[in-house]
Write a protein that holds these residues in place. Structure first.
Motif, PDB file in Angstrom:
ATOM      1  N   UNK A 533       0.813  -1.198   0.000  1.00 24.24           N
ATOM      2  CA  UNK A 533       0.000   0.000   0.000  1.00 24.24           C
ATOM      3  C   UNK A 533       0.852   1.256   0.000  1.00 24.24           C
ATOM      4  N   UNK A 534       0.202   2.405  -0.139  1.00 25.21           N
ATOM      5  CA  UNK A 534       0.923   3.666  -0.237  1.00 25.21           C
ATOM      6  C   UNK A 534       0.830   4.531   1.014  1.00 25.21           C
ATOM      7  N   UNK A 535      -0.159   4.250   1.888  1.00 19.66           N
ATOM      8  CA  UNK A 535      -0.327   5.034   3.110  1.00 19.66           C
ATOM      9  C   UNK A 535      -0.694   4.112   4.256  1.00 19.66           C
ATOM     10  N   UNK A 536      -0.026   4.315   5.402  1.00 19.36           N
ATOM     11  CA  UNK A 536      -0.299   3.509   6.589  1.00 19.36           C
ATOM     12  C   UNK A 536      -0.689   4.437   7.739  1.00 19.36           C
ATOM     13  N   UNK A 537      -1.826   4.153   8.361  1.00 18.94           N
ATOM     14  CA  UNK A 537      -2.314   4.933   9.500  1.00 18.94           C
ATOM     15  C   UNK A 537      -2.383   4.029  10.730  1.00 18.94           C
ATOM     16  N   UNK A 603       1.817  13.270  12.677  1.00 16.39           N
ATOM     17  CA  UNK A 603       1.012  13.043  13.873  1.00 16.39           C
ATOM     18  C   UNK A 603      -0.277  13.841  13.721  1.00 16.39           C
ATOM     19  N   UNK A 604      -1.405  13.156  13.733  1.00 12.32           N
ATOM     20  CA  UNK A 604      -2.693  13.804  13.496  1.00 12.32           C
ATOM     21  C   UNK A 604      -3.635  13.484  14.653  1.00 12.32           C
ATOM     22  N   UNK A 613     -20.624   7.020  23.985  1.00 11.02           N
ATOM     23  CA  UNK A 613     -21.364   8.087  24.660  1.00 11.02           C
ATOM     24  C   UNK A 613     -21.728   9.139  23.628  1.00 11.02           C
ATOM     25  N   UNK A 614     -22.516  10.094  24.030  1.00 10.81           N
ATOM     26  CA  UNK A 614     -22.860  11.193  23.147  1.00 10.81           C
ATOM     27  C   UNK A 614     -21.648  12.089  22.924  1.00 10.81           C
ATOM     28  N   UNK A 615     -21.664  12.804  21.826  1.00  7.89           N
ATOM     29  CA  UNK A 615     -20.585  13.746  21.557  1.00  7.89           C
ATOM     30  C   UNK A 615     -19.420  13.113  20.831  1.00  7.89           C
ATOM     31  N   UNK A 616     -18.293  13.805  20.855  1.00  3.92           N
ATOM     32  CA  UNK A 616     -17.111  13.355  20.136  1.00  3.92           C
ATOM     33  C   UNK A 616     -15.978  13.009  21.093  1.00  3.92           C
ATOM     34  N   UNK A 617     -15.003  12.326  20.552  1.00  3.66           N
ATOM     35  CA  UNK A 617     -13.766  12.010  21.268  1.00  3.66           C
ATOM     36  C   UNK A 617     -12.611  12.279  20.323  1.00  3.66           C
ATOM     37  N   UNK A 618     -11.421  12.408  20.907  1.00  3.17           N
ATOM     38  CA  UNK A 618     -10.231  12.625  20.090  1.00  3.17           C
ATOM     39  C   UNK A 618      -9.606  11.293  19.695  1.00  3.17           C
ATOM     40  N   UNK A 619      -9.172  11.245  18.436  1.00  2.00           N
ATOM     41  CA  UNK A 619      -8.533  10.050  17.902  1.00  2.00           C
ATOM     42  C   UNK A 619      -7.161  10.428  17.371  1.00  2.00           C
ATOM     43  N   UNK A 620      -6.192   9.549  17.632  1.00  2.25           N
ATOM     44  CA  UNK A 620      -4.820   9.742  17.175  1.00  2.25           C
ATOM     45  C   UNK A 620      -4.579   8.910  15.929  1.00  2.25           C
ATOM     46  N   UNK A 621      -4.013   9.550  14.925  1.00  2.00           N
ATOM     47  CA  UNK A 621      -3.660   8.873  13.671  1.00  2.00           C
ATOM     48  C   UNK A 621      -2.190   9.177  13.397  1.00  2.00           C
ATOM     49  N   UNK A 622      -1.361   8.140  13.413  1.00  2.60           N
ATOM     50  CA  UNK A 622       0.057   8.288  13.089  1.00  2.60           C
ATOM     51  C   UNK A 622       0.230   7.806  11.657  1.00  2.60           C
ATOM     52  N   UNK A 623       0.453   8.757  10.761  1.00  2.44           N
ATOM     53  CA  UNK A 623       0.459   8.445   9.323  1.00  2.44           C
ATOM     54  C   UNK A 623       1.877   8.434   8.774  1.00  2.44           C
ATOM     55  N   UNK A 624       2.173   7.401   7.992  1.00  6.37           N
ATOM     56  CA  UNK A 624       3.445   7.321   7.282  1.00  6.37           C
ATOM     57  C   UNK A 624       3.191   6.819   5.862  1.00  6.37           C
TER      58      UNK A 624
END
Length: 833
Positions: A533-537, A603-604, A613-624
Motif C-alpha cells: 500500500x501507499x499510506x499507513x495509519x 502526527x494527526x 457516549x454522546x458527543x465526540x472524542x479525540x482520535x490519534x492517527x500516526x500516518x506514514x
C-alpha cells in the motif's frame, strides 16, 4: 447418518394432508402435559387479566382478532389474553375460562391463513403465500414473521396457542363450542387448521442455525410436548445438537466472536430451552424416531447439555473484565453491558475474575496478556478473529485494562449512521492501509465448499449459504505466544495479512509484550510491521466511555480535510523523531504512549463520534507513507507518575529483515526487547548477538541479571550465552477428544518428542493445509502405540485426521486438504530456574 432435504424438507415437515390425521393423533399422550403454573408459560409475559375477558361475548372476543396481520388490531394482544384464560382455567377449574379460550383458538384458526407477512426491510405487507428466492430456496421474506417481526421468534411467541389447547384439552369446552358451530371434532379442527398449520408456516423457513435460533428450538420443544408429538421434540433435540456442532467453536464460544451474541443465544437456550422444559422426558411407549431411530426414556436433558453449557459459561468468562463487564468484541453493546444475568448455566460461583492471567482463545481469535489480583489486575487484549457475522473490521486491534479502566478501549455495537464508524478499521487501535477498511464477510474472497465440508446436520446447506459459515479466510494467524519470562514477561505475535487484499498487503503483523516495571505496574512494547500500500495509519484512542484529553509532545497545527470519513477538526505535526502522547481520562487514569521515530511521520489528532457516549472524542492517527513501515510504541498506564524513564530505538549493527531492538529504562534497571520475523532472525548490537524470533534482556548497572528467548537458537550477552534446541516439528497422525469418547484430549504423532515433563506448558502450534494456525498448550507427552507420542493438550482438538484431509468438527466445519503439521518452539532463560 446424513440428514438431507430429501428426509426433512422445508415447507413439508409439518404439513398435514387432507386425508391424513395430525401426527399427535398417533400417540396416547396424557393432557395437560404442562401444568398451568409450569415455567414454560412465562415464555410470553403479559399483564392481561383473565377476568377482564371471560365475561365478554363470543362476538366481542372474535372482533379483536382480524384477518390482516399480527400487528393489526389486537391480534397479538389476544394471544396473551388466551394465555391468562387457559391458566385461570388450570388454576380454578371453572369451565367458563376454558370455553372463552376455545373461542379465541377457533377465531385464530379462521384468520391465520389470511394473515400477511410484514417485511421489515421493505416495510411492506406481503401476501400470506408470498415466497421469494434466497440462496437457492423459495421462502417468505427473510426478515419477516407471522407472529413477530422475525420468524425465528414465531413459535416462541405463538406458544400460548398450543399451551392453551393442552391446558383445556379435557375440559369438554372445545367439544361444546364445536357443537355450537357445527364442527364435529373441534379438537381435530384446531389441530389441523391452527396448530399444525402454524407449525407448517414456521417450516416454510429452513433452519439457519443463527443467533436467534434458540427461540425456534424453544418453540419446537414447547409445541412438540404440548401437542403430544414426540417427532417434533426429537427434531428440536437434533437441532440443538446440530447448533453446537456447526455454530459454536470447540471452546463452546459462539462463532460470531461477540460476547453479546454468545450471551444472548446460549443464555436463552439454557434459561428457557431444554434446561427447564425437559424434566425427565419420555417418548410415548413404542415410539422410535423415524429420522434417526432414537427414543428417549426418562431422559435427563440437563445432564445431556450441561457439559456444553458449562463450557460455554467458562468461554464467556474469559471475556470478562475485572469490573464484571464483558470486553466489547465485535457487535457487542457497551451501554447495556452487564454480566449479572449471563451466568444462566449454573456453573460459575463468581462473575468477576479474581485474577487476570494470560489466556489464548485460539478458535475465537482472541488473546489476553494478564496479571494481578483484585484492584491490581492488568489485561491487554489482542483481537484477531475472522469475519463470521456481526464482526468489526479490526484484526490486530489492541486494548488495555489497567487502574480500573479500559484505556485504550474497544468501541461498541453502533446504531444508525454511526454503526459504520463503530465497526470501521480506523475506529479501532490497529493499522489502516490506504484508508481502506479491512475485509468484511462479503468483500473477501469466498471459500468454495466441497463434499469434504459436509456435515450430517439438517439444512446445513442452507446454513452455510446464509451465514456464509466461515467461508472467508480473514483470520489472523498466531505466530508466537509465551508467558513464562522474567519480570512478568508475556508476549504474543499474530500475522493478520488476510485482513486486506493481497495486492495491497504482503505483511500485517503485530507483536505485543507486557513487562512489569515495578510491583503491579507494567508497560507494553508494541511492534506493528506492515508492508504494502501507499499510506499507513496507525490508530489509537482513549477510553471512549469517558471524557478524555490527548496531550502530545509535538506542536500541532490546524490541518484541512477529513480522515477515514469520520475524523475531522484535524491538527497535525510532522516529525522523524521520537515523540509521546498522553491520554487522560476525566476519572484521572492516564496512558502514556511513546512512539519511536520513523521517517516522514505525520502526527494527526482529530474529533469523531465517541461511540460509547454522546458527543465526540479525540482520535490519534500516526500516518506514514508506504510501502513498508515498522510502528514501534511503548504504552504505559498509570495514575500518578509513569515508571518508564526513557525509551529508545536501538541502532542495530546487523539485523535481519524488519528486525527491531527497543531499550526501556525503568527504576534501577534497563530492559531490552529484541524482535525478528521468525526463528532465523538476527539482531546484533553492542555486546549482544541474537539469532531467533524474540528475546528479552534486563540489566542492572553493567551486568545482565535476566535473559530470556523464545523460538531462538542463540543469545550472546556479555560473557553469557543461551543456546536453544531446534523446535520440535512433525505431523499429527490422529487426534483424541473427550467429545469423541476418548479419556483425554490429545494429538498423536510419530515425531520424536521427549516423553517426559520437559514440554509441559509449551505452545503447540498447528498449521493445516490452508495455512491456518491454532495454538494448544501441552499437558504431557507419553509413549503411544507403534512408536508414537501422545501429546495431551489443554482443550479439545476440534478436528480429526481423515484420509488426505483435516476435518473441523465444529464451526466452520471445513474439510481442509493436506496434513496437520505442528511446531513446538523452544524457550531458554538466564539464570535457569
Amino acid at each position: 447418518m446424513i440428514l438431507t432435504a430429501a428426509i426433512v424438507c422445508v415447507a413439508v415437515w409439518a404439513q398435514v394432508a387432507d386425508e391424513e390425521l395430525p401426527r399427535c393423533r398417533k400417540y396416547n399422550v396424557q393432557h395437560p402435559v404442562y401444568s398451568w403454573d409450569h415455567s414454560v408459560w412465562n415464555l410470553v409475559r403479559t399483564s392481561e387479566n383473565a377476568d377482564d375477558w371471560v365475561d365478554k361475548s363470543n362476538e366481542e372476543l372474535r372482533s379483536h382478532i382480524d384477518e390482516v396481520e399480527y400487528r393489526s388490531g389486537d391480534n397479538s394482544k389476544m394471544v396473551r389474553a388466551l394465555k391468562v384464560l387457559a391458566q385461570k382455567y388450570g388454576e380454578s377449574g371453572e369451565d367458563k375460562y376454558a370455553y372463552k379460550a376455545a373461542v379465541i383458538l377457533h377465531r385464530y384458526s379462521e384468520v391465520l391463513k389470511h394473515w400477511g407477512w410484514y417485511d421489515r426491510i421493505s416495510k411492506e405487507l406481503k401476501p400470506h403465500d408470498y415466497v421469494e428466492p434466497a440462496w437457492g430456496w423459495m421462502m417468505p421474506p427473510r426478515y419477516a414473521g407471522m407472529w413477530t417481526t422475525w420468524h425465528p421468534y414465531d413459535l416462541h411467541y405463538s406458544a400460548p396457542l398450543v399451551l392453551a389447547y393442552d391446558q383445556i384439552y379435557n375440559s369438554g369446552q372445545m367439544e361444546k363450542l364445536g357443537q355450537e358451530l357445527g364442527i364435529a371434532d373441534m379438537k381435530l379442527h384446531l389441530e389441523r387448521e391452527l396448530l399444525y398449520y402454524n407449525l407448517s408456516i414456521d417450516d416454510r423457513y429452513p433452519l439457519s442455525y443463527g443467533n436467534t435460533e434458540a427461540n425456534r428450538q424453544l418453540g419446537m420443544l414447547t409445541w412438540g410436548q404440548a401437542l403430544g408429538d414426540p417427532e417434533l421434540v426429537h427434531r428440536a433435540i437434533r437441532f440443538g445438537d446440530g447448533l453446537i456442532k456447526i455454530s459454536y467453536f470447540p471452546s463452546g464460544f459462539w462463532h460470531e466472536g461477540s460476547p453479546c451474541y454468545h450471551q444472548m443465544i446460549t443464555g436463552r437456550w439454557a434459561i428457557y430451552g431444554m434446561m427447564p422444559q425437559l424434566d425427565a422426558y419420555s417418548d410415548p411407549p413404542g415410539f422410535m424416531d423415524p429420522v434417526d431411530g432414537t427414543r428417549f426414556d426418562n431422559a435427563d436433558f440437563r445432564a445431556r447439555y450441561r457439559p456444553f453449557l458449562e463450557k460455554a459459561a467458562e468461554a464467556m468468562q474469559k471475556f470478562i473484565w475485572p469490573n464484571g463487564y464483558y470486553a466489547v468484541i465485535n457487535d457487542s453493546h457497551w451501554e447495556s453491558n452487564t454480566t449479572d444475568r449471563w451466568d444462566c448455566y449454573w456453573s460459575l460461583d463468581e462473575y468477576k475474575p479474581e485474577k487476570s492471567e494470560p489466556t489464548l482463545l485460539t478458535w475465537a481469535g482472541h488473546a489476553i496478556l494478564g496479571q494481578g489480583r483484585g484492584d491490581d489486575q492488568v489485561q491487554a487484549r489482542l483481537n484477531f478473529g475472522g469475519t463470521y457475522g456481526h464482526d468489526h473490521l479490526d484484526r490486530l486491534n489492541f486494548f488495555i485494562w489497567a487502574n480500573g479502566i479500559e484505556m485504550p478501549s474497544e468501541t461498541t455495537y453502533g446504531k444508525g449512521k454511526v454503526r459504520s464508524w463503530t465497526a470501521a478499521t480506523a475506529g479501532h487501535n490497529t493499522v489502516v492501509i490506504d484508508e481502506q477498511n479491512q475485509f468484511h464477510r462479503s468483500s473477501a474472497a469466498q471459500r468454495k465448499f466441497a463434499p469434504i465440508d459436509e456435515v450430517d446436520v439438517e439444512d446445513f446447506d442452507w446454513a452455510r449459504k446464509t451465514v456464509k459459515h466461515g467461508s472467508t479466510l480473514t483470520d489472523g494467524q498466531l505466530r508466537l505466544f509465551d508467558t513464562g519470562g522474567p519480570n512478568g514477561l508475556q508476549v504474543i505475535e499474530v500475522d493478520g495479512h488476510r485482513a486486506y487484499p493481497s495486492n495491497i498487503c504482503a505483511l500485517y503483523r503485530r507483536t505485543v509484550c507486557m513487562v512489569q516495571s515495578s510491583g503491579s505496574d507494567v508497560y507494553f512494547v508494541d511492534i506493528f510491521r506492515v508492508r504494502g500500500g501507499s499510506t499507513h495509519d496507525w490508530m489509537l484512542h482513549g477510553p471512549l466511555q469517558n471524557e478524555y484529553t490527548i496531550d502530545a509532545s509535538v506542536s500541532l497545527q490546524p490541518r484541512e480535510g477529513k480522515l477515514h470519513e469520520w475524523i475531522e477538526n484535524l491538527k497535525s505535526a510532522s516529525t522523524d523523531e521520537q515523540w509521546a502522547v498522553t491520554f487522560t481520562a476525566d476519572t484521572g487514569q492516564k496512558l502514556r504512549t511513546i512512539v519511536l521515530g520513523g521517517e516522514n511521520t505525520e502526527v494527526i489528532i482529530g474529533d469523531a463520534p465517541a461511540m460509547r457516549r454522546e458527543g465526540t472524542a479525540q482520535f490519534l492517527d500516526v500516518r506514514r507513507p508506504g510501502p513498508e513501515n515498522i510502528f514501534v510504541a511503548v504504552h504505559e498506564p498509570y495514575t500518578s507518575e509513569p515508571k518508564v524513564q526513557s525509551v529508545k530505538l536501538i541502532s542495530l549493527s546487523e539485523g535481519s529483515d524488519m528486525a527491531v531492538g527497543v531499550q526501556i529504562e525503568v527504576a534501577e534497571r534497563t530492559d531490552y526487547i529484541l524482535s525478528a520475523m521468525d526463528s532465523a532472525g538476527a539482531v546484533k548490537l553492542e555486546g549482544v548477538d541474537f539469532t531467533g524470533h524474540f528475546a528479552y534482556l534486563s540489566r542492572s548497572g553493567s551486568d545482565y541479571s535476566q535473559a530470556y528467548m523464545v523460538d531462538a537458537s542463540t543469545l550472546q550477552f556479555g560473557e553469557n550465552k543461551l543456546e536453544g534446541v531446534a523446535a520440535y516439528e512433525g505431523k499429527v497422525v490422529r487426534t483424541m477428544g473427550t467429545d469423541m469418547g476418548d479419556e483425554t484430549n490429545a494429538f498423536v504423532t510419530d515425531a520424536d518428542l521427549p516423553a517426559d515433563s520437559r514440554l509441559r506448558g509449551r505452545l503447540l502450534l498447528t498449521e493445516d493445509g490452508d495455512g491456518t494456525t491454532r495454538g494448544f498448550f501441552i499437558q504431557s507427552t507419553t509413549d503411544g502405540p507403534d512408536n508414537t507420542r501422545v501429546v495431551e493438550i489443554d482443550r479439545l482438538p476440534g478436528m480429526t485426521i481423515e484420509d488426505g484431509y483435516i476435518k473441523l468438527q465444529y464451526f466452520p466445519n471445513w474439510g481442509i486438504p493436506g496434513d496437520l503439521e505442528f511446531r513446538i518452539a523452544n524457550r531458554c532463560r538466564y539464570p535457569e530456574e
